[in-house]
Scaffold this motif. Sequence first.
Motif, PDB file in Angstrom:
ATOM      1  N   LEU A   5       0.836  -1.205   0.000  1.00  0.00           N
ATOM      2  CA  LEU A   5       0.000   0.000   0.000  1.00  0.00           C
ATOM      3  C   LEU A   5       0.869   1.252   0.000  1.00  0.00           C
ATOM      4  CD1 LEU A   5      -2.621  -1.194   2.626  1.00  0.00           C
ATOM      5  CD2 LEU A   5      -2.700  -1.419   0.141  1.00  0.00           C
ATOM      6  N   TRP A  13      -8.258  -5.028   8.329  1.00  0.00           N
ATOM      7  CA  TRP A  13      -8.604  -4.073   7.277  1.00  0.00           C
ATOM      8  C   TRP A  13      -7.667  -2.878   7.391  1.00  0.00           C
ATOM      9  CZ3 TRP A  13     -11.935  -4.486   3.263  1.00  0.00           C
ATOM     10  CH2 TRP A  13     -12.800  -5.579   3.284  1.00  0.00           C
ATOM     11  N   SER A  18      -8.802   3.653  -0.701  1.00  0.00           N
ATOM     12  CA  SER A  18      -9.414   2.322  -0.709  1.00  0.00           C
ATOM     13  C   SER A  18      -9.152   1.610   0.620  1.00  0.00           C
ATOM     14  CB  SER A  18      -8.839   1.496  -1.865  1.00  0.00           C
ATOM     15  OG  SER A  18      -7.426   1.425  -1.761  1.00  0.00           O
ATOM     16  N   HIS A  20      -8.375  -2.417   2.215  1.00  0.00           N
ATOM     17  CA  HIS A  20      -7.867  -3.732   1.830  1.00  0.00           C
ATOM     18  C   HIS A  20      -7.896  -4.656   3.042  1.00  0.00           C
ATOM     19  CE1 HIS A  20      -6.326  -2.036  -1.946  1.00  0.00           C
ATOM     20  NE2 HIS A  20      -6.203  -0.966  -1.206  1.00  0.00           N
TER      21      HIS A  20
END
Length: 109
Positions: free
Chosen positions: A74, A90, A100, A102
């Motif tokens: 990320l 998460w 976003s 993930h």
Amino acid sequence: KSNTVHAPNDVVVAPSGDVYFTDPVYGFLLKQFMHLGHPDQPYLDQAVQERGAGCTGVYRCRAGGAVELVTSLLERPNGLAFSADGGALWVANSVKDTPSWHAFPLREA
């Protein structure tokens, strides 16, 4: 490449006692005036490579003290939560134009 983190940001503690934390680029953020625009500047990524850990990441500190990288996939990890069943972590990815969430499966091994 350094073995240090930049500026741990968000922290959650699992029932096992393991601590998960994000280490985004924001520890290298320079103070700037609002007219210069969004604070997500290219120099941040360069600072991570030159003075930081070499990546942005999510880390796990086991109850016994060992620290391990969970993911470096990320760009801007920033925000953590466990799933309701406790089976996933998460992580928010706060990329300016494409934020976003993930999910990463939690493993005891």
